[in-house]
Enzyme design. Sequence first.
Site, mmCIF file in Angstrom:
data_model
loop_
_atom_site.group_PDB
_atom_site.id
_atom_site.type_symbol
_atom_site.label_atom_id
_atom_site.label_comp_id
_atom_site.label_asym_id
_atom_site.label_seq_id
_atom_site.Cartn_x
_atom_site.Cartn_y
_atom_site.Cartn_z
ATOM 1 C CG ASN A 1 -0.147 -0.264 2.512
ATOM 2 O OD1 ASN A 1 0.771 -0.744 2.509
ATOM 3 N ND2 ASN A 1 -1.151 0.104 3.514
ATOM 4 C CD GLU B 1 2.150 -0.786 10.597
ATOM 5 O OE1 GLU B 1 0.910 -1.087 10.992
ATOM 6 O OE2 GLU B 1 2.739 -0.277 9.711
ATOM 7 C CB CYS C 1 -2.267 -0.278 8.806
ATOM 8 S SG CYS C 1 -0.843 0.596 8.944
ATOM 9 C CD GLU D 1 8.485 -0.199 10.606
ATOM 10 O OE1 GLU D 1 9.589 -0.916 10.457
ATOM 11 O OE2 GLU D 1 7.554 0.340 10.391
#
Length: 501
Positions: A166, A267, A301, A477
């Site tokens: 994505n 993640e 997400c 991150e």
Amino acid sequence: MAEVKSAINLNLKHPELFRDKAYVNGQWIEAKSGERFDIIDPGSNQKFASCPDMAAEDVDEAVQAAQAAFQVYRTFTPRARADLLAKFDALIREHKDDLAIILVYETGKPLAEAYGEIEYAASFTRWFAGEAERIQGTTFPASIPGRRIFTIKQPIGVTAALVPWNFPIAMVLRKASAALAAGCTIVAKPSPETPLSAITLAYLAEKAGYPKGVFNVMPTTLANTPALSEALCKHPLVKKVSFTGSTRVGKILSAHCADGLKKLTLELGGNCPFLVFDDANLEQACDALIPLKFRHAGQACITANRVYVQRGIYERFSLLLASKTQQQIRVGHGLAKGTTMGALTVRSGVDKVAAQVEDAVRRGARVLAGGGRVAGTEGYFFEPTVVADAAPGMRVAQEETFGPLLALFPFDTEEEAVRAANDTSMGLASYCFTKNIDRMWRLFENLEAGMIGLNSGNSSAAESPFGGIKDSGFGKESGKDVAINEYLITKTGTLTIEGQY
């Protein structure tokens, strides 16, 4: 290397930027099997290009190259690593026009969003260029006389980056920038839908001056992805794995890493709630929600999945949101003028959204905007859709949609809203809109998510730690210190000295 020709005319300013081979140990190579796979433009359902279908048998060569490179790269000074990242950053920005075109054809997103992703992605190269020179050890006062205690931080070693389709440029750079700043080497496995973005970054890393073996990219098909990923996770020379993707796959990779006690950052998926209270600024909430939901056709997400609206403003907010959605969102090919929402990247995403809408309507939801596939096109398009009167038993409440479908749920009290928002195994991001500062603070503490948007729909920035809790994973991150520490080990030194002074 001879200039590579794509299956369509990309009209790139710098045609040499286009690469369609794997990049291992500074070489452009094919898979050992000789197999290749097609890349499809989601906006037209036409073949776009092809790439080598790397498999598990190709992994050892890449990891061995990365390990050999690590023995040299780990000795680079922090200033030298920062300078390389700065050169890499400058080349990414210099070639943003060509990168954007490749990104549109790979993902289906509009050109303006492609530029936005590149700017966001380059924020990581810029940020971690600074972080490279901020890696610090510590000293501690000892409890025993004559003893001195101190720590140093060192790069962990070869790292593997498993990235989604994505945001293929941003997700590679968010991981690679931290790894490279820390002094690690990296083997990246891009998604089968979007390998060209990562391969292009490898070419720019080469131009920036990174030694061979420091940055490696292995494209592969969906069929070969599980075995290749397992081989990376289980390779004894891979010391750190970072994955962005679904919770289901994240749990599988976690098991693969367990035997080798790999350092792991996950993640994972989100089912993110968005809470709007009676005292909220409705224009502000709508203007935050629409881009949050419909950016990249809802394929993020951290996008809002469940929108809870207090009953006193429910109808007014629902109508305002539906009206703004219909006025602002224009569906089309990513390169078509005026497009504000492009195609979904995979055909199965369209089927999933259609099934969720059908399920919601069957269970009593009202469609306020959109609701169906876009007719007259071969691409993977679905209308921007708003449904009202959603209920907890519906699929849209229980699943991560990953498409342009937004569901509205009414609520009465703050306690009810928090309970509903937290009623999910996921915990990536939550959002709340209110002008009551006491409520704002309570929501910040009580919503079960790793990131909370407070009158804001944007939870991602290079300076902000990014990551979730619960089934949305662990580790961070980006952000100060925390992200680069994921690629470092800490050594403690204890020195005993004789004599007093």
